[in-house]
Design an enzyme around this catalytic site. Sequence first.
Site, PDB file in Angstrom:
ATOM      1  NE  ARG A 240      -4.447  -0.561   0.253  1.00  0.00           N
ATOM      2  CZ  ARG A 240      -4.753  -1.573  -0.542  1.00  0.00           C
ATOM      3  NH1 ARG A 240      -3.867  -2.074  -1.374  1.00  0.00           N
ATOM      4  NH2 ARG A 240      -5.971  -2.099  -0.534  1.00  0.00           N
ATOM      5  CD  GLU A 269      -2.483   3.873  -4.871  1.00  0.00           C
ATOM      6  OE1 GLU A 269      -1.299   3.497  -4.728  1.00  0.00           O
ATOM      7  OE2 GLU A 269      -3.426   3.102  -5.130  1.00  0.00           O
ATOM      8  CG  HIS A 287      -3.185  -0.003  -6.524  1.00  0.00           C
ATOM      9  ND1 HIS A 287      -3.435   0.686  -5.381  1.00  0.00           N
ATOM     10  CD2 HIS A 287      -3.439  -1.303  -6.213  1.00  0.00           C
ATOM     11  CE1 HIS A 287      -3.804  -0.141  -4.416  1.00  0.00           C
ATOM     12  NE2 HIS A 287      -3.817  -1.363  -4.908  1.00  0.00           N
TER      13      HIS A 287
HETATM   14  C1  GLV Z   1      -5.522  -4.217  -3.825  1.00  0.00           C
HETATM   15  O1  GLV Z   1      -4.687  -3.416  -3.568  1.00  0.00           O
HETATM   16  C2  GLV Z   1      -6.253  -4.948  -2.828  1.00  0.00           C
HETATM   17  O2  GLV Z   1      -6.129  -4.643  -1.631  1.00  0.00           O
HETATM   18  O3  GLV Z   1      -7.008  -5.852  -3.212  1.00  0.00           O
END
Ligand code: GLV
Length: 328
Positions: A240, A269, A287
């Site tokens: 994250r 982000e 991401h």
């Molecule tokens: C993506 O970042 C998730 O947490 O599924």
Amino acid sequence: MTQPRILVARAVFPETLERLARHFEVESNQSDESWDRAQLIQKLQGKAGVFTTGSERIDAELLAACPQLRICANMAVGYNNFDVEAMTARGVLATNAPDVLTETTADFGFALLMATARRISESEHFLRAGQWKKWSYDMFAGAEVHGSTLGIIGMGRIGQGVAKRGAHGFGMKVVYHNRSRLSPELEAECKARYVGKEELLKTADHVVLVVPYTPASHHTIGAAELALMKPTATLINIARGGIVDDAALAVALKERRIAAAGLDVFEGEPKVHPELLTVPNVVLTPHIASATVPTRRAMADLAADNLIGYLVNGQPLTPLNPSVIGAR
Ligand code: GLV
């Protein structure tokens, strides 16, 4: 009988909306407009459930303004956009989407590690820019992957998937650091050795971050941690934004205090720290670690199943705060 009303806060597969529409009166955001918080709160009026994607913050203030809300189903395994404590206090169920993305995300972690260590993006840009005039012995010489030491911080399901790929596929020595140690059976399966964070940072050739974001994991990697890493090391963040101090990382990359980084997630982000955009020794992706069509479908299905399971049958599949079930 009137159907419960739900909100799908971001665009999803049309098939997911069709499934939901068999059980609910659905308001959706299929044009993927950016709603600010006031608009989200307004759209949530009268809704019993919301399908979220990780970008909608659900906290005490929002819950107080949306008293009919009973469940928030996140189409993500991470749920740092949820204040689960506040949700529990209000009797609102929180669900996430674990397991279905484990292997896909571990694949991506490894892809990012390979791309970073072997300088794939940097060399492709060079080629596309017409700069490749002749072969040379040290052109884009990167770091070894096979046989090197892989350090994993956060040894949940995805971390274990990365460890297995490294140990079994690439003959890497795997060390890991986690809040709690794995069982001896799991350590053997992953061929992974538990070490302290400092030892991991000092010895790993490649450091992969897979910890959930919490206030305690904020800036797990900052200037002090980067200073412990080998100058030849790579850092991979598929966890994250906020786990890494991106400003400190940009400085370390610029000054070549570590060799390279691969980042799929960023502080704040979709904004990216401007300095990260200027350094060549970083691979940046938006991401997308879980982004394959089958996996994203499975994540959407699981979020939908949680809404249907809870609001129709009282039985969600992956509750984060199961104590609220039946309490309201
Ligand atoms: C993506 O970042 C998730 O947490 O599924």
